[in-house]
Design an enzyme around this catalytic site. Structure first.
Site, PDB file in Angstrom:
ATOM      1  N   GLU B  57       0.815  -1.227   0.000  1.00 26.83           N
ATOM      2  CA  GLU B  57       0.000   0.000   0.000  1.00 26.83           C
ATOM      3  C   GLU B  57       0.841   1.266   0.000  1.00 26.83           C
ATOM      4  OE1 GLU B  57      -0.608  -2.568   2.030  1.00 26.83           O
ATOM      5  OE2 GLU B  57      -2.648  -3.218   1.604  1.00 26.83           O
ATOM      6  N   HIS B 126     -10.253  -4.412  10.545  1.00 27.70           N
ATOM      7  CA  HIS B 126     -10.962  -4.333   9.266  1.00 27.70           C
ATOM      8  C   HIS B 126     -12.289  -3.585   9.364  1.00 27.70           C
ATOM      9  CE1 HIS B 126      -8.109  -7.477   8.343  1.00 27.70           C
ATOM     10  NE2 HIS B 126      -8.541  -7.600   7.109  1.00 27.70           N
TER      11      HIS B 126
END
Ligand SMILES: Cc1ncc(C[n+]2csc(CCOP(=O)(O)OP(=O)(O)O)c2C)c(N)n1
Lengths: 318, 322
Positions: B57, B126
């Site tokens: 990322e 998450h």
């Protein structure tokens, strides 16, 4: 590679200019005219000049916090660089960027970068854009041995290799990341060895020999430009100065420093030119000229105005 | 049409319209992304335009910045908003700063899309809504559309904008349905939207809390209460004009969000209201947000941390009776 005489002279002149520029900066610091911090590349000038001499004028350059050499080797206007460092409105970025955030797109200089390792993905993305557009330009990114321990180094090399991106990674291994010696920070001690893990070709060159640097860079660039994908070039070099303005350099010995001055890139280039029969007086003249240029630029910049409050608060968004 | 389909269509239309637009992220190819949002795009546009990245990322976000600086229009997908932590350096230090610090010489026309929020069972790493973490980063536009129609118009505008725009989607919104205008449909990036006018009080909300607040409006109708539901949509900049207008109209404010209450968007909105509309207030500003607790995995526990319909109804009642 043996440069033609004029090329070597030009390189020498350019290296003298970079050295004189930073010596002037040191003076401005001690006079309290330059704020913040600044990272000098004294001893590493041959890396910048060698690579950029081998590059095309329209190859994009991405640099790090130690970027004065790269900026001046690319031929940015001395006075506008000086003004930027002095925070003046006529600097490349109007005084907003300073040394570590200086960009000059008209010179294909994408920018210096204050985040260690931050320029690596940006360069890789620039290379992606070049490939996307079918360009023959290459992205060239300079970074230190310390930056090779950032995730961005590994991630970027991996993606560039996967996608055969036209990017030349140039590591200036000056043996230290701030105070931390490369052996203590970088397992194995050699940055170029890391290329193998990501299946890209690598080379190592003597960063104090501008001809050796240019030769290695030319070969690497040729390969990258041919579409073969990225290349990692490690230049073994040394910064004679401290990491930044206030570095007492207690992490290394004076003996080591003295030995490395013997291998100073300006000295080596000068010896080469003398051996080629260039008179000493001509070389002295180049040095004097550089100092004069820098002096004139500093004088002019110190007279330049600062941007206004209104200007400073505007321009966050395009 | 589902919210996720509206995102897909916006992407498809923009990819078709402008060859400089490309998207990059993890598993966005034949797999179609973790939430199926990019389904079919790889088949249509191929590997150059739908660039599947390794799990990196930090660097692929930085690559988007570099590519945008050279004139492309990358759209980054970060699989879960929590993973934004790994990309934050490039958003904070590059994307948001480049136009300013390089004095307007370069711009960064990139979009970063990411689903935030809890959907039950995803757990602490998450599930978080990190919208407020992005406030205080000058140079970023932040939007959080809540309906399929909004997300189509907003995402298309974001892709055409010359600045870095973070589009906050929401896992709980992906399966929501709604009408979506066909073809060219653009919405401004800096405007709130009154989704349901009312008179009693202003409920200011965004993202997955919006449908909850609309449901609350239905639930309290029989009590004769009539809140106005204002979807903030744009979190950076906040649409002060629309917020103040609604507050001045109703005199009572409840802010509902999925981000942590402390330092949330609601804190910023409350401060603005205090500064600019104090004279119009008939009651203290009320806020609901996530408890300052990581989102627990168990569905049974998640609801103790996030605002539930009952919590909102209770707050409405309190505010009404103040
Ligand atoms: C992300 C980040 N961490 C730390 C720093 C502080 N810092 C600036 S330069 C530097 C050393 C970098 O070493 P290297 O990459 O080898 O480059 P060199 O300074 O030797 O040229 C450090 C620690 C920074 N600017 N950014």
């Amino acid at each position: 590679m043996e440069f033609p005489e004029q090329t070597l002279l030009d390189c020498y002149a350019r290296m003298c200019l970079i050295r004189a520029f930073e010596e002037k900066l040191a003076e401005l610091f001690s006079q309290g005219l330059l704020g913040g911090t600044s990272h000098f590349c004294i001893g590493q000038e041959a890396c910048a000049v060698g690579v950029i001499t081998a590059a095309r004028e329209d190859d994009w350059l991405i640099s790090n916090h130690r970027g004065h050499g790269h900026l001046l080797a690319r031929g940015l206007e001395l006075q506008k660089v000086m003004s930027e460092l002095l925070g003046r409105s006529d600097g490349y970025c109007g005084g907003r960027g300073g040394s570590q955030h200086l960009s000059a797109p008209e010179k294909f200089f994408l920018g210096t970068n204050g985040i260690t390792g931050g320029g690596l993905p940006i360069a890789t993305g620039a290379a992606l854009a070049l490939q996307y557009r079918g360009s023959t330009q290459v992205a060239i990114v300079f970074f230190g041995d310390g930056a090779s321990n950032q995730g961005t180094f590994h991630e970027s090399l991996n993606m560039a290799s996967l996608w055969k991106l036209p990017v030349l990674y140039v590591c200036e291994n000056n043996r230290y990341g701030m105070s931390n010696p490369v052996e203590k920070a970088c397992a194995g001690g050699r940055v170029s060895a890391r290329a193998q893990a990501y299946c890209l070709p690598a080379d190592t060159a003597d960063g104090s020999d501008v001809e050796a640097v240019a030769q290695a860079a030319s070969k690497a660039l040729e390969q990258v430009r041919s579409g073969a994908g990225p290349f990692l070039l490690e230049l073994l070099t040394y910064r004679h100065c401290g990491h930044s303005k206030n570095d007492p350099r207690i992490y290394r010995s004076k003996t080591e420093e003295q030995q490395m001055w013997e291998r100073d890139c300006l000295r080596i280039t000068r010896d080469k030119l003398l051996r080629r029969g260039i008179p000493d007086s001509r070389l002295e003249q180049l040095k004097t000229q550089a100092a004069e240029q820098v002096q004139a630029a500093a004088q002019q910049s110190l007279q330049a105005p600062f941007s206004s409050r209104e200007e400073t608060l505007a321009g966050v968004f395009a | 049409m589902f919210y996720s389909q509206a995102v897909n269509i916006a992407l498809e239309e923009e990819l078709t319209r402008d060859p400089d637009v490309f998207i990059l992220g993890e598993d966005i190819g034949i797999y179609g992304g973790a939430f199926g949002v990019t389904k079919g795009l790889y088949e249509k546009f191929g590997p150059q335009r739908i660039r599947e990245t390794p799990i990196s990322e930090n660097s692929f976000t930085g690559m988007a910045v570099g590519a945008a600086m050279l004139g492309l229009r990358p759209v980054v997908e970060i699989m879960f908003m929590d993973f934004l932590a790994l990309a934050l350096d490039q958003l904070l230090n590059s994307a948001g700063k480049i136009h300013y610090m390089y004095n307007g010489q370069l711009k960064v026309p990139m979009v970063l899309r990411t689903p935030g929020g809890a959907k039950g069972g995803y757990g602490p790493s998450h599930s978080q809504m990190l919208s407020s973490m992005l406030l205080g980063i000058p140079g970023l536009k932040i939007v959080a559309p809540s309906t399929p129609r909004q997300v189509k118009g907003i995402l298309k505008s974001a892709i055409r904008d010359d600045n870095p725009v973070v589009v906050i989607e929401n896992k709980r919104l992906y399966p929501q349905q709604g009408e979506v205008p066909e073809g060219e449909y653009l919405l401004p990036l800096d405007k709130a939207e009154v989704l349901s006018p009312g008179t009693d009080m202003s409920i200011l909300t965004y993202s997955a809390m919006t449908p909850l607040c609309l449901a609350v409006k239905e639930a309290v109708r029989e009590l004769g209460w009539d809140p106005e539901i204002v979807d903030l949509v744009s979190l950076q900049p906040l649409d002060r004009e629309s917020i103040f207008k609604s507050v001045r109209k109703t005199g009572r404010v409840l802010i509902v969000e999925e981000a942590c209450l402390t330092g949330g968007i609601g804190a910023e909105v409350s401060a603005l209201i205090a500064e600019h509309c104090l004279d119009a207030l008939e009651a203290p500003v009320m806020r609901l947000g996530a408890a300052d607790v990581p989102i627990p995995s168990s569905l049974a526990l998640e609801k103790y941390v996030l605002p539930q319909i009952e919590d909102i109804v209770k707050a409405v009642q309190q505010l009404r009776e103040y």
